[in-house]
Design an enzyme around this catalytic site. Structure first.
Site, PDB file in Angstrom:
ATOM      1  N   THR A  10      16.928  45.446 -29.741  1.00  0.00           N
ATOM      2  CA  THR A  10      17.774  46.573 -30.131  1.00  0.00           C
ATOM      3  C   THR A  10      19.092  46.580 -29.371  1.00  0.00           C
ATOM      4  OG1 THR A  10      15.794  47.887 -30.606  1.00  0.00           O
ATOM      5  CG2 THR A  10      17.878  49.079 -30.390  1.00  0.00           C
ATOM      6  N   ASN A  11      19.025  46.445 -28.056  1.00  0.00           N
ATOM      7  CA  ASN A  11      20.217  46.509 -27.208  1.00  0.00           C
ATOM      8  C   ASN A  11      20.344  45.267 -26.335  1.00  0.00           C
ATOM      9  OD1 ASN A  11      21.076  49.193 -27.972  1.00  0.00           O
ATOM     10  ND2 ASN A  11      19.366  49.983 -26.776  1.00  0.00           N
ATOM     11  N   ALA A 108      10.626  36.949 -21.901  1.00  0.00           N
ATOM     12  CA  ALA A 108      11.494  36.852 -20.727  1.00  0.00           C
ATOM     13  C   ALA A 108      11.728  38.210 -20.090  1.00  0.00           C
ATOM     14  CB  ALA A 108      12.820  36.213 -21.121  1.00  0.00           C
ATOM     15  N   ASP A 109      11.809  39.274 -20.908  1.00  0.00           N
ATOM     16  CA  ASP A 109      12.027  40.608 -20.356  1.00  0.00           C
ATOM     17  C   ASP A 109      10.862  41.042 -19.486  1.00  0.00           C
ATOM     18  OD1 ASP A 109      10.413  40.611 -22.630  1.00  0.00           O
ATOM     19  OD2 ASP A 109      11.140  42.551 -23.361  1.00  0.00           O
ATOM     20  N   ARG A 110       9.654  40.691 -19.878  1.00  0.00           N
ATOM     21  CA  ARG A 110       8.473  41.067 -19.100  1.00  0.00           C
ATOM     22  C   ARG A 110       8.404  40.272 -17.796  1.00  0.00           C
ATOM     23  NH1 ARG A 110       3.573  40.992 -23.310  1.00  0.00           N
ATOM     24  NH2 ARG A 110       2.638  42.497 -21.847  1.00  0.00           N
TER      25      ARG A 110
END
Length: 255
Positions: A10-11, A108-110
């Site tokens: 989303t962002n 990757a965010d986790r």
């Protein structure tokens, strides 16, 4: 200076670090059909009026869950920053051990959240990230990513409700209702979404802790983290810059 980029569904969030200090950060909508030249125009505009210029950036670290844009960001870094970006992956995660059945499946965010959380707290943790999906990630005190839970995000759940129920109005989700029992349709929807997600968080966290058999510190990040934390019985701290900090640590570990 170090440019860190978190590309979400989303962002997309940009952050500038000077040593360990976050100097500036910006959040924009993720565009899948952009170009490296458009990124240059965008970032030059964002930097205008700040104390930072593109020429000050010497390195870039990127976490992405949107594969179609990764080539574009690599091209931007090489063309305008004169550097090859460092991409977060299970093989590039600042010493975090990933105990997933298939480490390549971990977003990757986790990974970045696990790195940032472990660096700060050094204890058993559950990290709740309110993004496009709501994720729950378990990080052990010895710095291992143990696995987690993925649930639909607040925004996409609300969008599904509004798009499939024609008579239900869209409501503001940025404030907590004064009462659980709504006195009109908008209030009832707002209560259901906000208190419902707080219940989801508390229920999943409680089950994770029971399964582990010992206490875990629960921290939250993401855009709606402060809102849900205010009505959650289990969230103990909100870390708004956790992802950016994790990216900085990964970047520093590669120096």
């Amino acid at each position: 200076m170090l440019l860190v980029i978190d590309i979400g569904n989303t962002n997309t969030v940009f952050g500038i670090f000077e040593d360990q200090k976050l100097v500036r950060d910006w959040r924009i909508r993720t565009k899948r059909n952009t170009t490296e030249d458009e990124l240059n125009v965008l970032l030059t505009g964002l930097f205008t009026g700040s104390s930072v210029a593109l020429a000050d950036i010497s390195r870039a670290v990127i976490a992405s869950v949107v594969p179609p844009v990764e080539r574009i960001y690599s091209a931007f870094c090489k063309k305008y920053l004169r550097c090859t970006p460092q991409w977060v992956s299970p093989a590039n995660c600042a010493g975090i051990t990933i105990r997933y059945a298939n480490p390549q499946e971990v977003g990757a965010d986790r990974i970045v959240n696990a790195v940032g959380a472990h660096a700060k707290y050094q204890t058993d943790l559950i990290v709740v990230d309110f993004g496009t999906a709501t994720t729950f990630d378990l990080v052990s005190a010895d710095g291992a990513y143990e696995g987690g839970v993925i649930a639909p995000g607040i925004g996409i759940s609300a969008d599904a409700l509004f798009s499939h129920a024609s008579k239900l109005p869209r409501v503001d989700l940025m404030t907590v209702p004064e009462t659980v029992v709504g006195k009109d349709t908008a209030g009832s929807i707002k209560s259901g979404i906000i208190f419902g997600y707080a219940g989801l968080v508390d229920g999943i966290v409680s089950r994770m802790i029971t399964e582990r058999g010992r206490p875990h510190k629960v921290i939250a990040t993401g855009g709606l983290a402060p809102l849900i934390a205010g009505v959650s019985a289990t969230i103990e701290a909100v870390e708004p810059n956790l992802t950016l900090e994790g990216l900085r640590i990964i970047g520093s570990s590669a120096e």
